[in-house]
Design a protein around this motif. Structure first.
Motif, mmCIF file in Angstrom:
data_model
loop_
_atom_site.group_PDB
_atom_site.id
_atom_site.type_symbol
_atom_site.label_atom_id
_atom_site.label_comp_id
_atom_site.label_asym_id
_atom_site.label_seq_id
_atom_site.Cartn_x
_atom_site.Cartn_y
_atom_site.Cartn_z
ATOM 1 N N SER A 237 55.475 52.478 55.601
ATOM 2 C CA SER A 237 55.887 50.963 55.387
ATOM 3 C C SER A 237 55.231 50.418 56.281
ATOM 4 O O SER A 237 53.759 50.380 56.760
ATOM 5 N N VAL A 238 55.514 48.814 56.742
ATOM 6 C CA VAL A 238 54.645 47.950 57.338
ATOM 7 C C VAL A 238 55.279 47.407 58.539
ATOM 8 O O VAL A 238 56.585 47.458 58.393
ATOM 9 N N LYS A 239 54.771 46.712 59.376
ATOM 10 C CA LYS A 239 55.351 46.128 60.426
ATOM 11 C C LYS A 239 56.237 44.768 60.035
ATOM 12 O O LYS A 239 55.942 44.156 58.938
ATOM 13 N N ARG A 240 57.461 44.890 60.523
ATOM 14 C CA ARG A 240 58.439 43.927 60.079
ATOM 15 C C ARG A 240 57.941 42.499 60.197
ATOM 16 O O ARG A 240 57.473 41.975 61.143
ATOM 17 N N ILE A 241 58.205 41.712 58.926
ATOM 18 C CA ILE A 241 58.033 40.239 58.800
ATOM 19 C C ILE A 241 59.355 39.823 58.920
ATOM 20 O O ILE A 241 60.333 40.053 58.017
ATOM 21 N N HIS A 242 59.785 38.673 59.791
ATOM 22 C CA HIS A 242 60.976 37.904 59.743
ATOM 23 C C HIS A 242 61.056 36.780 58.700
ATOM 24 O O HIS A 242 59.960 36.452 58.384
#
Length: 415
Positions: A237-242
């Motif tokens: 997956s990817v690094k979380r975006i808030h």
């Protein structure tokens, strides 16, 4: 109402300089006849020769000529229903108010209808059928009760309706009948294409436990190889975006529901983006989505794939979407259609869990089994389904265009 308002915007040439439309009550130009139901416990009332309709049989069809249930003459008498003539417009008058159809042969209805029997010298069947939206709206606004809505025959008879001469009605009715027939033709073509695609998906990919599919392109004979996707590519997956990082422009940001919309050929109601700066920062950590990669929904409607086909940068919501970094291990189109095939979809259903909110996880993604032929055969299969989907899209657009044209004409050819 002023005289100028009693003329439609669009009119057939021969009627442009003729009289304005006249306001009448529906009950003045048609008989409104309710249905009835005899005791269902008395078998002698049923299995007769008279078609007897219930509201569930009135779908999107225009003409109806054969009911699932038949009633006897005695049953008809005991029900207080009447035999309705050809050309009667059936109108569902209870829950689900406003579905209509035209009788193509004599029949009768249960109590869920208020049927419109046009006076032959005053009202054309297809003209009034074409005003289904108006009938529906009137029925809904005049229904009584909060939990059981129903419109009575007396209410229907009082419905105000604007009508031209019978000759003009028939011209308008005939026009919409031809247009509806054209729409129905394209609907059937579209349904046939979708059914064809479903059949090919089941035949051009191996069934469970089988080494080869039922249908193959000429020249390919080798057995397909069973693999797990985690053995072939990185599943991540990817690094979380808030949420605070969402913007109104920049790099497209996908949620699971955006992928579901795309799978249906629909546009999302709200596009989301992140800034180019945030995309560059996070992509240095997670990597960048590339052409040929597959993004698959992991929550909500799970297992819906999206094939990345363009170079434009995009980012997505971590946890909600599983990222298969293909790196040309599989032909992109073949990969996509394998994912919508029954074999992988069954696996996803099985691992999602029963009785809980189903999820498709990165770990499940890694263990997802896939059967693969040679790369050359993959390309053949992928291109075949891509072209089939292109044809389906063309038929869908033609249908939508016709439906839009009908809506426009309905607005312009009626007062």
């Amino acid at each position: 109402m002023e005289q100028k308002n009693l003329v439609p915007k669009r009119r057939f040439k021969e009627f442009q300089n003729t009289s304005a439309w006249e306001q009448r009550k529906l009950g003045e130009v048609a008989d409104i006849i309710g249905g009835g139901t005899p005791s269902t416990s008395n078998e002698e009332y049923w299995d007769g020769d008279i078609d007897w309709y219930s509201p569930v049989e009135i779908g999107e069809q225009i003409y109806v000529d054969s009911s699932q249930k038949k009633i006897t003459e005695l049953g008809l008498q005991k029900s207080s229903a009447k035999i309705l003539p050809i050309g009667t417009v059936l109108f569902t008058s209870r829950a689900g108010i406003g579905n209509t159809a035209i009788l193509a042969k004599e029949g009768a209805t249960n109590q869920g209808f208020q049927s419109i029997v046009p006076h032959k010298d005053e009202l054309d069947s297809y003209f009034i059928y074409s005003r289904t939206h108006e009938l529906k709206r009137y029925g809904e606004t005049n229904g009584a009760g909060s939990t059981f809505v129903e419109v009575s025959g007396k209410q229907m008879a009082q419905m105000p309706i604007l009508i031209p001469t019978l000759e003009e009605q028939k011209k308008i009715g005939g026009f919409f009948e031809r247009l509806d027939n054209l729409i129905t033709l394209h609907q059937r073509k579209l349904e046939k294409m979708k059914a064809l695609k479903s059949a090919y998906l089941s035949e051009m990919f191996p069934a469970e436990g089988e080494p080869v599919p039922k249908r193959r392109f000429a020249g390919f004979t080798q057995a397909w190889e069973q693999r797990k996707l985690g053995e072939m590519m990185e599943v991540t997956s990817v690094k979380r975006i808030h949420q605070s990082d969402w913007t109104d422009e920049g790099v497209r940001f996908l949620r699971a529901r955006d992928i579901v919309c795309a799978s249906k050929g629909e546009e999302p109601t709200d596009y989301l983006y992140i800034s180019q700066e945030k995309y560059d920062e996070y992509s240095r950590i997670s990597g960048k989505v590339k052409v040929g990669d597959l993004l698959v929904t992991g929550v909500g409607t799970i297992g819906v794939p999206l094939l990345v086909t363009q170079e434009e940068p995009l980012y997505f919501k971590d946890g909600n979407i599983i990222w298969f970094k293909n790196e040309k291990q599989l032909d992109g189109n073949f990969f996509y259609y394998s994912f919508i095939g029954e074999s992988i979809q069954k696996y996803i259903r099985d691992v999602a869990g029963i009785g809980t909110v189903g999820t498709y996880t990165i770990d499940s993604g890694k263990k997802t089994p896939i059967q693969i032929p040679s790369y050359e055969e993959q390309e053949k299969i992928g291109n075949f389904f891509k072209q089939l989907d292109h044809l389906i899209t063309l038929h869908q657009r033609k249908l939508e265009k016709l439906q839009y044209i009908k809506k426009a004409y309905l607005n312009e050819m009626f007062v």
